[in-house]
Design an enzyme around this catalytic site. Structure first.
Site, PDB file in Angstrom:
ATOM      1  N   THR A  62       2.054  -2.190   8.886  1.00  0.00           N
ATOM      2  CA  THR A  62       2.452  -3.187   9.881  1.00  0.00           C
ATOM      3  C   THR A  62       2.776  -4.540   9.271  1.00  0.00           C
ATOM      4  OG1 THR A  62       0.184  -3.946  10.243  1.00  0.00           O
ATOM      5  CG2 THR A  62       0.992  -2.134  11.655  1.00  0.00           C
ATOM      6  N   ASP A 114       0.872  -1.173   0.000  1.00  0.00           N
ATOM      7  CA  ASP A 114       0.000   0.000   0.000  1.00  0.00           C
ATOM      8  C   ASP A 114       0.912   1.227   0.000  1.00  0.00           C
ATOM      9  OD1 ASP A 114       0.959   0.216   2.604  1.00  0.00           O
ATOM     10  OD2 ASP A 114      -1.024   0.180   3.544  1.00  0.00           O
ATOM     11  N   HIS A 170       9.269 -24.783   8.204  1.00  0.00           N
ATOM     12  CA  HIS A 170       8.256 -25.588   8.891  1.00  0.00           C
ATOM     13  C   HIS A 170       6.846 -25.429   8.355  1.00  0.00           C
ATOM     14  CE1 HIS A 170      10.731 -26.318  12.818  1.00  0.00           C
ATOM     15  NE2 HIS A 170      11.374 -26.695  11.726  1.00  0.00           N
ATOM     16  N   ARG A 188       1.544 -31.322   8.684  1.00  0.00           N
ATOM     17  CA  ARG A 188       0.890 -30.170   9.302  1.00  0.00           C
ATOM     18  C   ARG A 188       0.423 -29.161   8.255  1.00  0.00           C
ATOM     19  NH1 ARG A 188       5.665 -30.251  13.707  1.00  0.00           N
ATOM     20  NH2 ARG A 188       4.824 -31.972  14.941  1.00  0.00           N
ATOM     21  N   CYS A 231       2.998  -3.329   4.047  1.00  0.00           N
ATOM     22  CA  CYS A 231       2.067  -2.255   4.395  1.00  0.00           C
ATOM     23  C   CYS A 231       2.602  -1.621   5.673  1.00  0.00           C
ATOM     24  CB  CYS A 231       0.622  -2.757   4.528  1.00  0.00           C
ATOM     25  SG  CYS A 231       0.264  -3.854   5.910  1.00  0.00           S
ATOM     26  N   ARG A 269       7.577 -34.319   9.008  1.00  0.00           N
ATOM     27  CA  ARG A 269       6.431 -34.085   9.887  1.00  0.00           C
ATOM     28  C   ARG A 269       5.758 -32.742   9.606  1.00  0.00           C
ATOM     29  NH1 ARG A 269      10.769 -32.404  13.198  1.00  0.00           N
ATOM     30  NH2 ARG A 269      10.293 -30.590  14.466  1.00  0.00           N
ATOM     31  N   HIS A 270       6.503 -31.815   9.052  1.00  0.00           N
ATOM     32  CA  HIS A 270       5.943 -30.499   8.744  1.00  0.00           C
ATOM     33  C   HIS A 270       4.995 -30.564   7.546  1.00  0.00           C
ATOM     34  CE1 HIS A 270       8.715 -29.030  11.685  1.00  0.00           C
ATOM     35  NE2 HIS A 270       9.735 -29.533  11.011  1.00  0.00           N
TER      36      HIS A 270
END
Length: 152
Positions: free
Chosen positions: A69, A8, A100, A138, A67, A134-135
């Site tokens: 934040t 932005d 991860h 997930r 932007c 294992r990631h």
């Protein structure tokens, strides 16, 4: 790597600096806006969505959003299926989000990080590789949440 950029008005200057920095490292960059730092009516969901859709459509491999934040623009990007955008204010989270979580967009706050820290965050993000294992299970669970809601 081909990287999509979006911001932005608050993030334009940092976005342009990071585009130049990553081009110097040999990456191809695509700017999805915004372009006018004086336009206070440029809504961050627009470039957030454009970069996320570019990833979804295979136009770019990863993205970088800026932007004030980093939060709002990442929230918009995360609404696109398959996008995993993370807000990072330091390099460790940027690296781990890829290793991860297989994140494909890094988002930063121009009012939160300076240029040199932003470069370190970008380096950590774009140099990291997904570990799988294992990631992967997930990440697939995250993808399943999207599917569950898409089918309602």
């Amino acid at each position: 790597m081909k990287i999509g950029f979006g911001s932005d008005h608050a993030g334009i200057e940092l976005k342009l600096q990071l585009m130049d920095y990553l081009k110097e490292q040999g990456h191809e960059v695509v700017d999805y806006g915004n372009y006018d730092p004086d336009d206070r009516n440029d809504d961050y969901p627009v470039p957030g969505r454009k970069v996320a859709e570019a990833i979804y459509n295979g136009e770019v491999e990863k993205g970088l959003l800026v932007c004030g934040t980093g939060v709002g623009i990442s929230l918009a990007a995360n609404k696109v299926p398959g996008v995993r955008a993370c807000v990072c204010s330091e390099p460790y989270s940027a690296e781990m989000s890829v290793r991860h979580n297989n994140a494909n967009i890094v988002s930063m706050g121009a009012r939160v990080v300076g240029r040199e820290l932003a470069k370190k965050i970008a380096d950590a993000f774009f140099n990291a590789e997904f570990e799988g294992g294992r990631h992967a299970r997930r990440v697939e669970m995250i993808n399943q949440i999207e599917e569950d809601y898409r089918n309602k």
